[in-house]
Scaffold this motif. Structure first.
Motif, PDB file in Angstrom:
ATOM      1  N   ILE A 106       0.841  -1.199   0.000  1.00 50.03           N
ATOM      2  CA  ILE A 106       0.000   0.000   0.000  1.00 50.03           C
ATOM      3  C   ILE A 106       0.875   1.247   0.000  1.00 50.03           C
ATOM      4  CG2 ILE A 106      -1.701   1.320   1.321  1.00 50.03           C
ATOM      5  CD1 ILE A 106      -2.753  -1.416   2.363  1.00 50.03           C
ATOM      6  N   THR A 107       1.919   1.238   0.832  1.00 50.98           N
ATOM      7  CA  THR A 107       2.827   2.382   0.881  1.00 50.98           C
ATOM      8  C   THR A 107       3.529   2.578  -0.450  1.00 50.98           C
ATOM      9  OG1 THR A 107       3.163   1.995   3.245  1.00 50.98           O
ATOM     10  CG2 THR A 107       4.755   3.397   2.140  1.00 50.98           C
ATOM     11  N   LEU A 108       3.921   1.483  -1.095  1.00 54.92           N
ATOM     12  CA  LEU A 108       4.516   1.573  -2.425  1.00 54.92           C
ATOM     13  C   LEU A 108       3.533   2.206  -3.407  1.00 54.92           C
ATOM     14  CD1 LEU A 108       6.774   0.890  -4.472  1.00 54.92           C
ATOM     15  CD2 LEU A 108       5.707  -1.365  -4.749  1.00 54.92           C
ATOM     16  N   GLY A 109       2.272   1.790  -3.352  1.00 53.85           N
ATOM     17  CA  GLY A 109       1.268   2.362  -4.234  1.00 53.85           C
ATOM     18  C   GLY A 109       1.106   3.860  -4.034  1.00 53.85           C
ATOM     19  N   LEU A 110       1.169   4.321  -2.795  1.00 57.63           N
ATOM     20  CA  LEU A 110       1.040   5.750  -2.522  1.00 57.63           C
ATOM     21  C   LEU A 110       2.257   6.519  -3.023  1.00 57.63           C
ATOM     22  CD1 LEU A 110      -0.497   5.662   1.072  1.00 57.63           C
ATOM     23  CD2 LEU A 110      -1.673   6.084  -1.096  1.00 57.63           C
ATOM     24  N   ASN A 111       3.447   5.963  -2.817  1.00 58.06           N
ATOM     25  CA  ASN A 111       4.645   6.623  -3.336  1.00 58.06           C
ATOM     26  C   ASN A 111       4.650   6.630  -4.857  1.00 58.06           C
ATOM     27  OD1 ASN A 111       7.038   7.286  -1.174  1.00 58.06           O
ATOM     28  ND2 ASN A 111       5.606   5.761  -0.388  1.00 58.06           N
ATOM     29  N   HIS A 112       4.160   5.574  -5.449  1.00 57.31           N
ATOM     30  CA  HIS A 112       4.013   5.516  -6.900  1.00 57.31           C
ATOM     31  C   HIS A 112       3.075   6.618  -7.384  1.00 57.31           C
ATOM     32  CE1 HIS A 112       1.572   3.815 -10.334  1.00 57.31           C
ATOM     33  NE2 HIS A 112       2.771   3.790 -10.868  1.00 57.31           N
ATOM     34  N   GLU A 113       1.963   6.823  -6.687  1.00 56.72           N
ATOM     35  CA  GLU A 113       1.031   7.872  -7.103  1.00 56.72           C
ATOM     36  C   GLU A 113       1.663   9.250  -6.950  1.00 56.72           C
ATOM     37  OE1 GLU A 113      -3.602   9.267  -6.841  1.00 56.72           O
ATOM     38  OE2 GLU A 113      -2.983   7.234  -6.401  1.00 56.72           O
ATOM     39  N   GLN A 114       2.462   9.455  -5.909  1.00 57.74           N
ATOM     40  CA  GLN A 114       3.131  10.742  -5.743  1.00 57.74           C
ATOM     41  C   GLN A 114       4.109  11.005  -6.888  1.00 57.74           C
ATOM     42  OE1 GLN A 114       4.469   9.950  -1.665  1.00 57.74           O
ATOM     43  NE2 GLN A 114       3.318  11.738  -0.980  1.00 57.74           N
ATOM     44  N   GLN A 115       4.766   9.961  -7.378  1.00 54.89           N
ATOM     45  CA  GLN A 115       5.631  10.148  -8.545  1.00 54.89           C
ATOM     46  C   GLN A 115       4.822  10.583  -9.759  1.00 54.89           C
ATOM     47  OE1 GLN A 115       7.671   6.260  -8.550  1.00 54.89           O
ATOM     48  NE2 GLN A 115       9.556   7.320  -7.987  1.00 54.89           N
ATOM     49  N   HIS A 116       3.635  10.022  -9.905  1.00 54.27           N
ATOM     50  CA  HIS A 116       2.801  10.417 -11.042  1.00 54.27           C
ATOM     51  C   HIS A 116       2.197  11.809 -10.857  1.00 54.27           C
ATOM     52  CE1 HIS A 116       2.660   7.058 -13.907  1.00 54.27           C
ATOM     53  NE2 HIS A 116       3.096   6.358 -12.874  1.00 54.27           N
ATOM     54  N   GLN A 117       2.048  12.273  -9.631  1.00 53.50           N
ATOM     55  CA  GLN A 117       1.619  13.648  -9.426  1.00 53.50           C
ATOM     56  C   GLN A 117       2.656  14.612 -10.006  1.00 53.50           C
ATOM     57  OE1 GLN A 117       1.083  13.669  -5.189  1.00 53.50           O
ATOM     58  NE2 GLN A 117      -0.909  12.647  -5.278  1.00 53.50           N
ATOM     59  N   GLU A 118       3.919  14.290  -9.812  1.00 52.97           N
ATOM     60  CA  GLU A 118       4.981  15.089 -10.419  1.00 52.97           C
ATOM     61  C   GLU A 118       4.880  15.050 -11.938  1.00 52.97           C
ATOM     62  OE1 GLU A 118       9.887  15.418 -10.146  1.00 52.97           O
ATOM     63  OE2 GLU A 118       8.784  14.061  -8.819  1.00 52.97           O
ATOM     64  N   LEU A 119       4.605  13.867 -12.478  1.00 51.30           N
ATOM     65  CA  LEU A 119       4.458  13.736 -13.930  1.00 51.30           C
ATOM     66  C   LEU A 119       3.240  14.477 -14.455  1.00 51.30           C
ATOM     67  CD1 LEU A 119       5.402   9.971 -14.318  1.00 51.30           C
ATOM     68  CD2 LEU A 119       6.705  11.915 -15.199  1.00 51.30           C
ATOM     69  N   VAL A 120       2.154  14.492 -13.699  1.00 52.42           N
ATOM     70  CA  VAL A 120       0.976  15.255 -14.121  1.00 52.42           C
ATOM     71  C   VAL A 120       1.376  16.704 -14.403  1.00 52.42           C
ATOM     72  CG1 VAL A 120      -1.167  16.296 -13.261  1.00 52.42           C
ATOM     73  CG2 VAL A 120      -0.813  13.838 -13.047  1.00 52.42           C
ATOM     74  N   LEU A 121       2.185  17.290 -13.522  1.00 56.76           N
ATOM     75  CA  LEU A 121       2.557  18.693 -13.673  1.00 56.76           C
ATOM     76  C   LEU A 121       3.576  18.908 -14.781  1.00 56.76           C
ATOM     77  CD1 LEU A 121       2.704  19.560  -9.870  1.00 56.76           C
ATOM     78  CD2 LEU A 121       1.013  20.379 -11.522  1.00 56.76           C
ATOM     79  N   THR A 122       4.585  18.052 -14.873  1.00 57.05           N
ATOM     80  CA  THR A 122       5.563  18.237 -15.947  1.00 57.05           C
ATOM     81  C   THR A 122       4.944  17.957 -17.311  1.00 57.05           C
ATOM     82  OG1 THR A 122       6.376  15.978 -15.581  1.00 57.05           O
ATOM     83  CG2 THR A 122       7.572  17.763 -14.512  1.00 57.05           C
TER      84      THR A 122
END
Length: 426
Positions: free
Chosen positions: A139-155
């Motif tokens: 679950i923690t991996l999934g949340l960190n994965h989503e945070q990486q994609h939040q960065e990608l959403v903006l870039t």
């Protein structure tokens, strides 16, 4: 990877639920500033539509958490497995990455319904993690994965909006960080020695940060700060993009083929840059951003220096407190030097820093078991390591051992650099 999984042993159901709700809400808050039309555009193969990011991270929870761990869970839509798998070939085929922008359906509204469906199911699963460290880690991996994609959403949306001739802003109200004159460029020397690199897994980390190991480094010096816009303007004015002697062969070929003569998002006169707040005057004392490895390497050669090795950067960063970045501040833009001192400044949360090190496994590296082993390990070829996180990286990820990686020609990420030098007589 038992040492990594230990990170989940102390997580309570309440804290995990709070983290889950916070991270998931953040993705939708970022997307809420966009129209549905904004969220479907793909301007190049490296960029994914916003709605694809929102769906993919949700697919990650559905496939890796809910299907194997929540009895009776019913998949939202079987066909979406093909659409929103990214690169996990061991779990099946996927829609081609360069063609994600061709998917007008499912709609943004349908994807938000998918997210709500999965969130409701995850809230039933989360209590099981209290007595199951492996589940807690996933679950923690999934949340960190989503945070990486939040960065990608903006870039990614930055590239989408810049490509539009109207130059629309992601958020016109975004202020720029306060800018103070950059201190003089200095090189801070470090004696030769042996330094521990990587992490032993105390707290969450990605598998590519492990295992902790020692590296012998010769004497070297790191710049006290990042390279600034004004300095890169001088490189341009001195003909830096026209002198093949400064460039690696592949970099010079890229310059010729692509017609590069300035960083991505700079105006033709190098006086303005496109930001998430729209077109703004270029700040001389802000870190240069959106440059490739080739451009960083050429500048370093022009300046009589080189790029830091990955281990040199981490050895210095271990002694520097992690400062909050600009992601939560509302700036979403690299800042000028905020904490000059006896240690290198700007190590965390302004721009990702190119290193001169190929992205490679550490001695004794073991990827995660099963399909999640595809997360990092299989990309350890033909890319370079970057360090420090950017102004768009979640503060949760800013740590000395955190590594990311990009191909040397890529520029759409928040990529900058600092200089390094060898110390004579070392």
């Amino acid at each position: 990877m038992a040492s990594v999984r230990q990170a989940a042993t102390s997580i309570s159901t309440d804290s995990l639920l709070s983290d889950y709700q916070r991270v998931r809400a953040r993705s939708e808050q970022l997307a809420a500033k966009l129209t549905p039309e904004d969220q479907v555009v793909q301007t190049m193969p490296d960029v994914s539509p916003t709605k694809w990011h929102l769906a993919h991270v949700t697919w990650f929870f559905e496939h890796f958490l809910l299907q194997p761990h929540l009895p009776g869970y019913r998949i939202f839509d079987e066909a979406w497995h093909y659409l929103f798998n990214s690169y996990y070939y061991t779990v099946g085929q996927m829609h081609a990455r360069p063609e994600r922008g061709l998917l007008s359906r499912p709609t943004v509204a349908e994807i938000l319904s998918f997210r709500a469906y999965v969130d409701k199911a995850m809230e039933r699963l989360l209590p099981q993690a209290e007595g199951d460290p492996q589940l807690g880690f996933l679950i923690t991996l999934g949340l960190n994965h989503e945070q990486q994609h939040q960065e990608l959403v903006l870039t990614d949306i930055k590239h989408v909006l810049w490509t539009n001739p109207l130059g629309p802003a992601y958020d016109e109200a975004l202020p720029l960080p306060p800018v103070a004159p950059a201190p003089p460029l200095e090189f801070l020397e470090r004696d030769a020695g042996e330094w521990p690199i990587g992490t032993d897994g105390n707290g969450f980390c990605f598998d590519n940060e492990t295992p902790r190991h020692s590296v012998r480094l010769p004497a070297h010096a790191l710049a006290n700060r990042l390279v600034m816009n004004e300095e890169f303007q001088a490189f341009i004015a001195d003909g830096g993009y026209r002198d093949p002697a400064l460039w690696l062969a592949d970099g010079w070929a890229q310059v010729q083929t692509e017609g590069w003569d300035r960083p991505l998002y700079w105006s033709g006169d190098a006086m303005r840059e496109f930001t998430l707040g729209g077109w703004r005057a270029l700040q001389p004392d802000a870190p240069v951003c959106h440059v490739s490895f080739y451009e960083a390497d050429a500048f370093a050669r022009w300046a009589g220096a080189r790029l830091p090795q990955e281990a040199e950067w981490e050895a210095a960063a271990q002694a520097v407190p992690v400062a909050g970045n600009l992601f939560e501040s509302g700036w979403l833009h690299p800042a000028a030097v905020r904490d000059p001192g006896p240690s290198p400044a700007q190590l965390f949360g302004d721009v990702w820093e190119w290193t001169g090190s190929p992205y490679a496994p550490y001695p004794g590296f073991r990827p995660l078991a099963g399909s999640l082993g595809e997360y990092n390990g299989k990309f350890m070829c033909n890319q370079f390591s970057v360090r420090g996180g950017s102004c768009l990286t979640s503060t949760d990820h800013l740590r000395a051992s955190y590594r990311s990686f990009f191909y040397p020609q890529q520029r759409w990420q928040m990529l900058g650099f600092r200089l390094a030098r060898d110390v004579q007589g070392s």
